[in-house]
Design a protein around this motif. Structure first.
Motif, short mmCIF file in Angstrom:
data_model
loop_
_atom_site.label_atom_id
_atom_site.label_comp_id
_atom_site.label_asym_id
_atom_site.label_seq_id
_atom_site.Cartn_x
_atom_site.Cartn_y
_atom_site.Cartn_z
N LEU A 129 1.03 -1.45 -0.13
CA LEU A 129 -0.05 -0.01 0.27
C LEU A 129 0.68 1.34 -0.06
CD1 LEU A 129 -3.17 -0.58 2.29
CD2 LEU A 129 -3.15 -0.39 -0.08
N ASP A 130 1.90 1.38 0.71
CA ASP A 130 3.07 2.36 0.78
C ASP A 130 3.43 2.73 -0.48
OD1 ASP A 130 2.81 2.98 3.49
OD2 ASP A 130 4.23 1.33 3.75
N GLU A 131 3.89 1.74 -1.53
CA GLU A 131 4.26 2.09 -3.02
C GLU A 131 3.00 2.61 -3.81
OE1 GLU A 131 7.52 -1.63 -3.29
OE2 GLU A 131 5.30 -2.14 -3.69
N ILE A 132 1.85 2.03 -3.58
CA ILE A 132 0.59 2.41 -4.30
C ILE A 132 0.45 3.84 -3.93
CG2 ILE A 132 -1.84 2.19 -4.70
CD1 ILE A 132 -1.16 -0.82 -4.27
N ALA A 133 0.35 4.41 -2.62
CA ALA A 133 0.21 5.56 -2.06
C ALA A 133 1.11 6.57 -2.67
CB ALA A 133 0.30 5.59 -0.63
N ARG A 134 2.34 6.07 -2.78
CA ARG A 134 3.60 7.25 -3.31
C ARG A 134 3.34 7.30 -4.58
NH1 ARG A 134 7.21 4.74 -0.39
NH2 ARG A 134 7.45 3.24 -1.83
N GLU A 135 3.04 6.36 -5.39
CA GLU A 135 2.66 6.47 -6.86
C GLU A 135 1.60 7.28 -7.21
OE1 GLU A 135 4.53 5.23 -9.58
OE2 GLU A 135 6.10 4.94 -8.36
N ALA A 136 0.49 7.08 -6.31
CA ALA A 136 -0.70 7.86 -6.46
C ALA A 136 -0.77 9.31 -5.99
CB ALA A 136 -1.81 7.07 -6.06
N GLY A 137 0.39 9.43 -5.17
CA GLY A 137 0.47 10.93 -4.68
C GLY A 137 -0.48 11.22 -3.43
N VAL A 138 -0.79 10.23 -2.61
CA VAL A 138 -1.76 10.46 -1.60
C VAL A 138 -1.04 9.65 -0.21
CG1 VAL A 138 -3.71 10.33 -3.16
CG2 VAL A 138 -2.96 8.17 -2.16
N SER A 139 -1.54 9.86 0.68
CA SER A 139 -1.13 9.17 1.97
C SER A 139 -1.79 7.56 1.99
CB SER A 139 -1.49 9.86 3.09
OG SER A 139 -2.82 9.73 3.30
N ARG A 140 -0.80 6.93 2.86
CA ARG A 140 -1.32 5.36 2.95
C ARG A 140 -2.53 5.25 3.76
NH1 ARG A 140 -1.54 1.10 6.39
NH2 ARG A 140 -0.54 -0.96 5.42
N ALA A 141 -2.82 6.40 4.49
CA ALA A 141 -4.03 6.66 5.72
C ALA A 141 -5.06 6.88 4.82
CB ALA A 141 -3.74 7.53 6.65
N LEU A 142 -4.96 7.64 3.80
CA LEU A 142 -6.14 8.00 2.61
C LEU A 142 -6.85 6.57 2.18
CD1 LEU A 142 -8.08 10.20 1.35
CD2 LEU A 142 -6.32 10.10 -0.30
N ILE A 143 -5.87 6.00 1.67
CA ILE A 143 -6.28 4.61 1.02
C ILE A 143 -6.78 3.64 2.10
CG2 ILE A 143 -5.32 2.53 -0.08
CD1 ILE A 143 -3.14 4.16 -1.17
N VAL A 144 -6.17 3.34 3.48
CA VAL A 144 -6.92 2.49 4.51
C VAL A 144 -8.14 3.10 4.68
CG1 VAL A 144 -6.52 1.76 6.51
CG2 VAL A 144 -4.73 1.94 5.09
#
Length: 51
Positions: free
Chosen positions: A17-32
């Motif tokens: 999730l950290d990699e996806i968040a970084r690529e998407a330009g958002v925080s991991r917390a937002l995805i979770v």
């Protein structure tokens, strides 16, 4: 789209999730928060869904 690209490159189990968040330009917390935390799963296509 970022999840699919990363999964294609690194494999389903090797993508975090950290990699996806970084690529998407958002925080991991937002995805979770959006997808429901520990209930977040990936299907074979690399798309996330709620369990």
């Amino acid at each position: 789209m970022q999840a699919q690209k990363l999964c294609a490159k690194k494999g389903f189990a090797g993508t975090t999730l950290d990699e996806i968040a970084r690529e998407a330009g958002v925080s991991r917390a937002l995805i979770v928060q959006h997808f429901g935390g520990i209930h977040l799963k990936k299907n074979r296509g690399g798309c996330f869904y709620r369990d």
